[in-house]
Write a protein that holds these residues in place. Structure first.
Motif, PDB file in Angstrom:
ATOM      1  N   LYS A 107      56.481  27.199  58.225  1.00 19.61           N
ATOM      2  CA  LYS A 107      55.640  26.032  57.931  1.00 19.61           C
ATOM      3  C   LYS A 107      54.209  26.492  57.732  1.00 19.61           C
ATOM      4  N   LEU A 109      50.013  25.462  56.721  1.00 19.02           N
ATOM      5  CA  LEU A 109      48.927  24.485  56.701  1.00 19.02           C
ATOM      6  C   LEU A 109      47.744  25.142  56.012  1.00 19.02           C
ATOM      7  N   GLN A 140      50.025  20.375  54.104  1.00 16.01           N
ATOM      8  CA  GLN A 140      51.108  21.016  54.840  1.00 16.01           C
ATOM      9  C   GLN A 140      52.306  21.215  53.920  1.00 16.01           C
TER      10      GLN A 140
END
Length: 141
Positions: A107, A109, A140
């Motif tokens: 993930k 950001l 994101q």
């Protein structure tokens, strides 16, 4: 024509710019010794605008970052510093900041905003005494 800036002020601004560069490098390389060395022992950090918390004390701040970002890839870029010497041995600075955070699960950001810092001279050297981080945009994925 601009106003001439005295050499002591220029030297202080240069030292503060180098200080913030070491802050970012220490954080991104996870060199906690370098990172901690640029912080005042009694630093106040406010990341509530990012969804974080307020932290007082260098050791508490370092521990929080180790916990939250120790296994993540981080890339911090600070740009366009606006540094003002506010008194003998005291200064403020605002930095445009771009941050990439990649978690171990992939993930990501990407954020853009500002760090609003205070600086002071402790034991004969400049240190960061306060940081308030704000963000203008976060993406994101």
């Amino acid at each position: 024509m601009g106003t001439a800036v005295d050499p002591d002020t220029l030297q202080a601004i240069n030292a503060i710019e180098s200080l913030k560069a070491r802050y970012f490098r220490g954080l991104d390389t996870k060199d906690w010794s370098i990172f901690g060395s640029v912080l005042a022992d009694d630093i106040d950090v406010d990341t509530t605008a990012l969804g974080g918390t307020s932290v007082t004390g260098a050791s508490n701040y370092v521990a929080a970052l180790q916990r939250d970002y120790g296994t993540a890839v981080t890339v911090h870029h600070g740009h366009m510093p606006e540094i003002a010497i506010t008194a003998a041995g005291a200064a403020t600075g605002t930095w445009a900041v771009q941050v990439l955070l990649v978690r171990p699960d992939g993930k990501r950001l990407l954020s853009f905003g500002h760090d609003h810092d205070t600086y002071g001279i402790r034991d004969g050297r400049w240190v960061i005494t306060g940081i308030k981080s704000t963000r203008l945009q976060e993406d994101q994925s």
